[in-house]
Structure formats: structure tokens, C-alpha cells
Write a protein that holds these residues in place. Structure first.
Motif, PDB file in Angstrom:
ATOM      1  N   GLY A 167       0.752  -1.242  -0.062  1.00 29.06           N
ATOM      2  CA  GLY A 167      -0.080  -0.029  -0.040  1.00 29.06           C
ATOM      3  C   GLY A 167       0.767   1.169   0.222  1.00 29.06           C
ATOM      4  O   GLY A 167       0.646   2.502  -0.669  1.00 29.06           O
ATOM      5  N   ASN A 168       2.072   1.372   0.823  1.00 30.79           N
ATOM      6  CA  ASN A 168       3.062   2.388   0.834  1.00 30.79           C
ATOM      7  C   ASN A 168       3.496   2.518  -0.446  1.00 30.79           C
ATOM      8  O   ASN A 168       3.683   3.745  -0.885  1.00 30.79           O
ATOM      9  CB  ASN A 168       3.878   2.045   1.942  1.00 30.79           C
ATOM     10  CG  ASN A 168       4.710   3.298   2.012  1.00 30.79           C
ATOM     11  OD1 ASN A 168       4.443   4.450   2.233  1.00 30.79           O
ATOM     12  ND2 ASN A 168       6.027   3.159   1.693  1.00 30.79           N
ATOM     13  N   TYR A 173       1.526   6.436  -6.338  1.00 30.15           N
ATOM     14  CA  TYR A 173       0.820   6.383  -7.757  1.00 30.15           C
ATOM     15  C   TYR A 173      -0.386   6.830  -7.614  1.00 30.15           C
ATOM     16  O   TYR A 173      -1.045   7.267  -8.586  1.00 30.15           O
ATOM     17  CB  TYR A 173       0.926   4.881  -8.369  1.00 30.15           C
ATOM     18  CG  TYR A 173       2.540   4.610  -8.656  1.00 30.15           C
ATOM     19  CD1 TYR A 173       3.074   5.000  -9.953  1.00 30.15           C
ATOM     20  CD2 TYR A 173       3.156   3.556  -7.852  1.00 30.15           C
ATOM     21  CE1 TYR A 173       4.335   4.573 -10.029  1.00 30.15           C
ATOM     22  CE2 TYR A 173       4.355   3.236  -8.101  1.00 30.15           C
ATOM     23  CZ  TYR A 173       4.926   3.877  -9.246  1.00 30.15           C
ATOM     24  OH  TYR A 173       6.336   3.505  -9.576  1.00 30.15           O
ATOM     25  N   LEU A 174      -1.163   6.571  -6.564  1.00 30.72           N
ATOM     26  CA  LEU A 174      -2.597   6.705  -6.165  1.00 30.72           C
ATOM     27  C   LEU A 174      -2.954   8.318  -6.399  1.00 30.72           C
ATOM     28  O   LEU A 174      -3.998   8.720  -6.697  1.00 30.72           O
ATOM     29  CB  LEU A 174      -2.937   5.990  -5.012  1.00 30.72           C
ATOM     30  CG  LEU A 174      -4.483   6.153  -4.623  1.00 30.72           C
ATOM     31  CD1 LEU A 174      -5.389   5.511  -5.553  1.00 30.72           C
ATOM     32  CD2 LEU A 174      -4.834   5.720  -3.181  1.00 30.72           C
ATOM     33  N   THR A 175      -1.900   9.150  -5.721  1.00 26.93           N
ATOM     34  CA  THR A 175      -2.218  10.531  -5.676  1.00 26.93           C
ATOM     35  C   THR A 175      -1.753  11.209  -7.185  1.00 26.93           C
ATOM     36  O   THR A 175      -2.185  12.358  -7.117  1.00 26.93           O
ATOM     37  CB  THR A 175      -1.197  11.258  -4.800  1.00 26.93           C
ATOM     38  OG1 THR A 175       0.038  10.733  -4.955  1.00 26.93           O
ATOM     39  CG2 THR A 175      -1.685  10.734  -3.312  1.00 26.93           C
ATOM     40  N   ASP A 176      -1.458  10.668  -8.044  1.00 24.33           N
ATOM     41  CA  ASP A 176      -1.101  11.128  -9.346  1.00 24.33           C
ATOM     42  C   ASP A 176      -2.443  11.117 -10.207  1.00 24.33           C
ATOM     43  O   ASP A 176      -2.855   9.902 -10.542  1.00 24.33           O
ATOM     44  CB  ASP A 176       0.113  10.192  -9.944  1.00 24.33           C
ATOM     45  CG  ASP A 176       0.357  10.821 -11.448  1.00 24.33           C
ATOM     46  OD1 ASP A 176      -0.403  11.760 -11.934  1.00 24.33           O
ATOM     47  OD2 ASP A 176       1.389  10.625 -11.961  1.00 24.33           O
ATOM     48  N   PRO A 177      -2.851  12.255 -10.706  1.00 25.76           N
ATOM     49  CA  PRO A 177      -4.029  11.930 -11.301  1.00 25.76           C
ATOM     50  C   PRO A 177      -4.359  11.519 -12.959  1.00 25.76           C
ATOM     51  O   PRO A 177      -5.275  11.195 -13.164  1.00 25.76           O
ATOM     52  CB  PRO A 177      -4.528  13.409 -11.530  1.00 25.76           C
ATOM     53  CG  PRO A 177      -3.515  14.156 -11.279  1.00 25.76           C
ATOM     54  CD  PRO A 177      -2.368  13.460 -10.150  1.00 25.76           C
ATOM     55  N   ASP A 178      -2.905  11.422 -13.246  1.00 31.49           N
ATOM     56  CA  ASP A 178      -2.854  10.524 -14.444  1.00 31.49           C
ATOM     57  C   ASP A 178      -3.022   9.163 -14.449  1.00 31.49           C
ATOM     58  O   ASP A 178      -3.360   8.218 -15.304  1.00 31.49           O
ATOM     59  CB  ASP A 178      -1.639  10.633 -15.251  1.00 31.49           C
ATOM     60  CG  ASP A 178      -1.315  11.978 -15.544  1.00 31.49           C
ATOM     61  OD1 ASP A 178      -2.197  12.864 -15.681  1.00 31.49           O
ATOM     62  OD2 ASP A 178      -0.015  12.297 -15.624  1.00 31.49           O
ATOM     63  N   VAL A 248      -4.420  -3.562  -0.117  1.00 30.30           N
ATOM     64  CA  VAL A 248      -3.305  -3.086  -0.647  1.00 30.30           C
ATOM     65  C   VAL A 248      -3.929  -1.574  -0.759  1.00 30.30           C
ATOM     66  O   VAL A 248      -3.425  -0.444  -0.461  1.00 30.30           O
ATOM     67  CB  VAL A 248      -2.752  -3.528  -1.920  1.00 30.30           C
ATOM     68  CG1 VAL A 248      -1.792  -2.537  -2.413  1.00 30.30           C
ATOM     69  CG2 VAL A 248      -2.123  -4.875  -1.354  1.00 30.30           C
ATOM     70  N   LEU A 249      -5.314  -1.406  -1.385  1.00 34.14           N
ATOM     71  CA  LEU A 249      -5.838  -0.125  -1.698  1.00 34.14           C
ATOM     72  C   LEU A 249      -6.142   0.544  -0.385  1.00 34.14           C
ATOM     73  O   LEU A 249      -5.793   1.894  -0.215  1.00 34.14           O
ATOM     74  CB  LEU A 249      -6.866  -0.370  -2.456  1.00 34.14           C
ATOM     75  CG  LEU A 249      -7.671   1.053  -2.826  1.00 34.14           C
ATOM     76  CD1 LEU A 249      -7.035   1.895  -3.565  1.00 34.14           C
ATOM     77  CD2 LEU A 249      -9.107   0.790  -3.333  1.00 34.14           C
TER      78      LEU A 249
END
Length: 296
Positions: A167-168, A173-178, A248-249
Motif C-alpha cells: 500500500g505504501n 501512484y494513487l495520488t497522481d491524477p494521471d 493494498v488499496l
């Protein structure tokens, strides 16, 4: 010549005819409102489309293709023992609509963590949890064909500590709006053939007990509480096959929140369904849920 993972379940789990598949997916998507745009992560089922395709549409309809360049697909391993996460050895994933290129640059970044292994092409093609997301991805992303890539990740039977670790890794990558994350998971597998027959008679019929059990887990996911989700699974042993990708999410979300960058995250389930309504001990069913994560 690039290495292609063929659409091994086309013709059985979903149509291998491009026009039929396009019409089927388009019909399901056309019946759903785009009420939670733009999704940054979705939870979608991975059974045969005749069972779960209509439910999946509720999640996929929330994707805005114009803002997506890269799609992470996290699916559980059904056929091989895996204590971590594995990446594909293919360069492209085949669908009846068109092929999806794998993002080799992100793969290199993940391999540099030294915590990802490779899965064989046979293992890759046997695994339906990844493949069942591909035609829907191709459909909703068609306007960006050739302008986006996929990052398939096979997720093993992770400990809570490993769910936190991965998750870490994925949080940045999760915070990247792409980026878009697709978490592949069915919910309760109920019946003797699944070796799971939990029944709370106070809920009414068996199918109502199953729904109440699933809703309990879905509420925890909506509240984005990884530790509570782990406790819930330990207590009820609900047979959510994608519990580790979900874990993980949830841990990626928790990392984002803990870092305190001012992001506003909202997780919501938009649809729930069961393959059949169980009313007796001889029945069986699989549950499906479509969820969406928004980040502002």
C-alpha cells in the motif's frame, strides 16, 4: 516481436466477437449514470460477464478517459501460491477490441523495490482476475486508444504487514491524477462447494444474511479502514477473493491520509448483486460489488 498475453478466457467467460462484446458492454454502460466522476480507483468483479457484467458497469461508468494515462490492475492469484506481488512478463495484453500495452517504465520502478517477482506467461493467461477487467478497460478508454498503458499486478496471500508495505509502494501512484487503479474482486462465495456456509438467521433468508455480511465489509471499505477490514475478515472469514488487493488499496489510502497533503478521499459502493438468491443449504452464489474512489 513483442510478447503478447492472449485473451485466454474470451469465448467462454465473455464474447470473443468484437461487435457482440462492444454491443454488450455498451448496453450495460448506457444504463448507468456517471454520478461519481472522475474515479481514481474502482472495485469491480471478475466473474463471467453474464453474471457480473451489468454490475461492473456501475464502476466503469465513473472513469473519465480524458484524465487517465496509466491503469493499475490489482487482481488476486487464484491458481498459484504467492506471498507477495508478481508482474507480467508480457509486453501487451490482448482483448477482442484491441491490445493494451504494459507500462514498462512503471514496471522498472516496481522491480527496483526488490519486492516484486515475475509470473510466467502460463500463470498470467490462467488468471481470470486480471483478464476480466481488460475488455471493459478497452471499451471505456477507446477514445484514448494508443495513449494509455496498463500495469497488471498479481497479488498473493499477503499478511497485514505486506498489505501495508505494498500500500505504501502504490500510494505515490494513487495520488497522481494521471493514474487509475482497478481492484479486481468478487465478494462472498457462499455454499458447500466454496466450503463457506455462514448464516445469520436473524437476517431472514440465506441470501439476506449474505448481503448483510457483504454490506458489513463494504461499509468498512467505504470508511477506508484497513485494520478494521482485517479484523472483519478474521472474524467472519468472508470469502472475498480480492481481499488482499482491497487491503493494498486501503493501506495506500491510509498512507495518503497519514501524509497529510490535504487530499479529500471518498469511497462509495454504487451497486451490489448476487449470482443467485440462496434459500437452502444446497444452494450457492457469488456476490458482486462495484465501488469507486474519488480524490480531490
Amino acid at each position: 516481436m513483442s510478447k503478447v498475453r492472449r485473451a485466454a478466457h474470451a469465448g467462454s467467460w465473455y464474447s470473443d466477437n468484437e461487435d457482440d462484446l462492444r454491443n454488450q458492454l455498451g448496453t450495460w454502460l448506457g444504463k448507468v449514470k456517471a454520478s461519481h466522476l472522475p474515479a481514481r480507483a474502482i472495485i469491480a468483479p471478475h466473474a463471467g460477464y453474464s453474471y457480473c457484467g451489468a454490475c461492473s458497469a456501475y464502476a466503469y461508468r465513473q472513469i473519465d478517459p480524458t484524465s487517465v494515462k496509466r491503469i493499475f490492475i490489482l487482481g488476486p492469484s487464484h491458481h498459484v501460491r504467492l506471498s507477495g506481488c508478481a508482474l507480467s512478463t508480457a509486453e501487451r495484453y490482448q482483448t477482442p477490441l484491441y491490445d493494451l500495452p504494459i507500462d514498462t517504465k512503471v514496471y522498472e520502478e516496481l522491480y527496483s523495490c526488490a519486492s516484486f517477482e515475475s509470473m510466467s506467461l502460463d500463470t498470467d493467461q490462467d488468471e481470470h482476475s486480471l483478464e476480466m477487467q481488460l475488455p471493459y478497460i478497452a471499451m471505456v478508454m477507446e477514445s484514448r486508444r494508443g495513449e494509455f498503458s496498463v500495469v497488471p499486478v498479481l497479488v498473493g496471500s499477503l499478511s497485514p504487514e505486506k498489505e501495508q508495505y505494498y500500500g505504501n509502494v502504490f500510494s505515490r501512484y494513487l495520488t497522481d491524477p494521471d493514474n487509475l487503479f482497478i481492484i479486481s474482486s468478487d465478494f462472498c462465495h457462499w455454499g458447500r462447494r466454496f466450503h463457506y456456509t455462514y448464516f445469520d438467521k436473524s437476517c431472514g433468508e440465506i441470501c439476506q444474511s449474505i448481503a448483510a455480511l457483504d454490506r458489513m465489509g463494504m461499509n468498512i471499505i467505504e470508511n477506508m479502514q484497513p485494520a478494521e477490514f482485517t479484523k472483519y475478515l478474521a472474524k467472519y472469514q468472508n470469502t472475498i477473493c480480492g481481499r488482499h488487493p482491497i487491503g493494498v488499496l486501503l493501506n495506500a489510502i491510509e498512507t495518503v491520509r497519514r501524509n497529510g497533503n490535504g487530499y479529500k478521499l471518498n469511497m462509495k459502493f454504487l451497486k451490489y448483486a448476487q449470482s443467485s438468491e440462496c434459500t437452502s443449504a444446497s444452494d450457492s452464489s457469488v456476490s458482486y460489488a462495484a465501488g469507486v474512489l474519488l480524490i480531490q
